[in-house]
Design a protein around this motif. Sequence first.
Motif, PDB file in Angstrom:
ATOM      1  N   ARG A  51       0.458  14.428   2.381  1.00 51.37           N
ATOM      2  CA  ARG A  51       1.277  13.383   0.961  1.00 51.37           C
ATOM      3  C   ARG A  51       1.062  12.296   2.051  1.00 51.37           C
ATOM      4  O   ARG A  51       1.320  10.318   1.369  1.00 51.37           O
ATOM      5  CB  ARG A  51       1.910  13.908   0.924  1.00 51.37           C
ATOM      6  N   ILE A  52       1.489  11.638   3.414  1.00 49.48           N
ATOM      7  CA  ILE A  52       1.641  11.337   4.769  1.00 49.48           C
ATOM      8  C   ILE A  52      -0.207  10.147   4.332  1.00 49.48           C
ATOM      9  O   ILE A  52       0.582   8.457   3.705  1.00 49.48           O
ATOM     10  CB  ILE A  52       2.473  11.984   5.413  1.00 49.48           C
TER      11      ILE A  52
ATOM     12  N   GLY B  13      -0.331   3.429  -0.396  1.00 53.94           N
ATOM     13  CA  GLY B  13       0.906   3.572  -1.653  1.00 53.94           C
ATOM     14  C   GLY B  13       1.855   4.789  -1.852  1.00 53.94           C
ATOM     15  O   GLY B  13       1.023   5.732  -1.979  1.00 53.94           O
ATOM     16  N   GLN B  14       3.152   4.019  -1.759  1.00 50.32           N
ATOM     17  CA  GLN B  14       4.007   5.153  -2.379  1.00 50.32           C
ATOM     18  C   GLN B  14       4.143   6.459  -3.669  1.00 50.32           C
ATOM     19  O   GLN B  14       3.848   5.481  -4.512  1.00 50.32           O
ATOM     20  CB  GLN B  14       5.699   4.846  -1.867  1.00 50.32           C
ATOM     21  N   ILE B  15       4.048   7.357  -3.512  1.00 46.64           N
ATOM     22  CA  ILE B  15       4.756   7.870  -4.325  1.00 46.64           C
ATOM     23  C   ILE B  15       5.236   8.342  -5.152  1.00 46.64           C
ATOM     24  O   ILE B  15       6.191   8.533  -4.069  1.00 46.64           O
ATOM     25  CB  ILE B  15       3.492   9.364  -4.378  1.00 46.64           C
ATOM     26  N   GLN B  16       5.565   7.892  -6.591  1.00 41.84           N
ATOM     27  CA  GLN B  16       7.155   8.091  -6.808  1.00 41.84           C
ATOM     28  C   GLN B  16       7.790   8.431  -6.275  1.00 41.84           C
ATOM     29  O   GLN B  16       9.136   8.519  -7.222  1.00 41.84           O
ATOM     30  CB  GLN B  16       7.147   7.451  -8.178  1.00 41.84           C
TER      31      GLN B  16
ATOM     32  N   GLU C 196      -0.436   7.966   0.949  1.00 46.32           N
ATOM     33  CA  GLU C 196       0.693   6.961   0.919  1.00 46.32           C
ATOM     34  C   GLU C 196       0.010   6.241   1.644  1.00 46.32           C
ATOM     35  O   GLU C 196       0.655   5.140   1.490  1.00 46.32           O
ATOM     36  CB  GLU C 196       1.890   7.684   1.082  1.00 46.32           C
ATOM     37  N   GLN C 197      -0.273   6.151   2.865  1.00 45.11           N
ATOM     38  CA  GLN C 197      -1.044   5.558   4.343  1.00 45.11           C
ATOM     39  C   GLN C 197      -1.932   4.750   3.421  1.00 45.11           C
ATOM     40  O   GLN C 197      -2.343   3.076   3.462  1.00 45.11           O
ATOM     41  CB  GLN C 197      -0.865   6.055   4.646  1.00 45.11           C
TER      42      GLN C 197
END
Length: 136
Positions: free
Chosen positions: A34-35, A42-45, A38-39
């Motif tokens: 996940r990290i 973009g961020q998972i909401q 997201e890099q």
Amino acid sequence: MSSSNPSPDSTLQRLREVRHLLLRLHKALLDSERIVYEQVYGQIQSNGEFLRLVIGHEWFNWLHQISQLIVRIDEVLFAKEAIAIAKPSELLAQTKDLLQPDNEGTDLGQRYFHAIQRDPNIALMHGELSQMLAER
């Protein structure tokens, strides 16, 4: 029984222990992926969005094999009917074969290799699991 031919009860207990560690490893791999995801994207909401991505996005496909292995282990450990004595041993062997980090191997092998390289907790769990699977 001799140590080279473990009892069915000891094999089932070992499978339970492997399952417990495999669940922890699977969660750590999900968190680590996940990290990195997201890099890149973009961020998972939300957790719902994350679940949808884990199920359907190619980024997480390699983890499906580990999920399926956990389900097969659960089917054996929680079976209401008698199971074949060889089944737990087969699952232990499958676990050992599946979780082989290899920078030049399968997609799972490569992605697992990189996860071990970037996350010391995953590396420690891999070492513990490898030791557990090497025991006879």
